[in-house]
Scaffold this motif. Sequence first.
Motif, mmCIF file in Angstrom:
data_model
loop_
_atom_site.group_PDB
_atom_site.id
_atom_site.type_symbol
_atom_site.label_atom_id
_atom_site.label_comp_id
_atom_site.label_asym_id
_atom_site.label_seq_id
_atom_site.Cartn_x
_atom_site.Cartn_y
_atom_site.Cartn_z
ATOM 1 N N THR A 66 1.033 -1.160 0.107
ATOM 2 C CA THR A 66 0.056 -0.094 -0.171
ATOM 3 C C THR A 66 0.802 1.614 -0.015
ATOM 4 O O THR A 66 0.485 1.812 -0.715
ATOM 5 N N ALA A 117 2.461 1.732 -3.173
ATOM 6 C CA ALA A 117 1.689 2.441 -4.211
ATOM 7 C C ALA A 117 0.724 3.637 -4.196
ATOM 8 O O ALA A 117 0.644 4.790 -5.014
ATOM 9 N N ASP A 127 -5.410 3.271 -11.114
ATOM 10 C CA ASP A 127 -5.378 2.525 -10.201
ATOM 11 C C ASP A 127 -4.959 0.648 -10.970
ATOM 12 O O ASP A 127 -4.356 0.027 -10.283
ATOM 13 N N GLY A 128 -5.200 0.118 -11.249
ATOM 14 C CA GLY A 128 -5.277 -0.989 -11.780
ATOM 15 C C GLY A 128 -4.093 -1.285 -12.289
ATOM 16 O O GLY A 128 -2.884 -2.434 -11.920
ATOM 17 N N SER A 136 1.933 6.485 -6.539
ATOM 18 C CA SER A 136 0.294 7.469 -7.183
ATOM 19 C C SER A 136 0.908 9.566 -7.115
ATOM 20 O O SER A 136 0.520 9.718 -8.546
ATOM 21 N N ARG A 180 -1.619 -1.051 -8.525
ATOM 22 C CA ARG A 180 -1.610 -2.323 -7.997
ATOM 23 C C ARG A 180 -0.956 -3.440 -8.589
ATOM 24 O O ARG A 180 -0.892 -4.649 -7.470
ATOM 25 N N GLU A 181 -1.156 -3.470 -9.521
ATOM 26 C CA GLU A 181 -0.071 -4.496 -10.324
ATOM 27 C C GLU A 181 2.178 -4.157 -10.168
ATOM 28 O O GLU A 181 2.313 -4.992 -11.077
ATOM 29 N N GLU A 182 1.973 -3.179 -9.978
ATOM 30 C CA GLU A 182 3.293 -1.968 -10.221
ATOM 31 C C GLU A 182 4.038 -2.067 -11.280
ATOM 32 O O GLU A 182 4.950 -2.031 -11.204
#
Length: 114
Positions: free
Chosen positions: A2, A5, A91-92, A9, A95-97
């Motif tokens: 988290t 991420a 966002d997608g 972001s 999440r997958e970095e």
Amino acid sequence: MTLIALITSLILQAQIPETPKTSEAWVLIVDPGADLFTRFGHSAFLIRHPNGDETVYDFGVFEFNSSFAIRFIKGEAKYYLEKRDLNEFMDGYMREERTVRGHLLNLSNNKVKE
């Protein structure tokens, strides 16, 4: 994860320029991922407007299931276009970095609207 991420972001948001004065078209390049079906990377178009609208036209979206590999080898894989906002798109991949890079296209305002 988290924390990664969140930091990602913030970095990605800092790289997205302010709201444009005229409409812009960008090519978004997504680096390859770890899963088999993500190994080739991905691309999409981003259209940005002065009103703040940022829409991604994501080509090559598919449903990965047990028969996908066979359909892909036969040249029968089904792909479709997905239209979504930039935040949802990012966002997608966060999440997958996976890294997403944007390249501004040198198009007139009229060409972008077309």
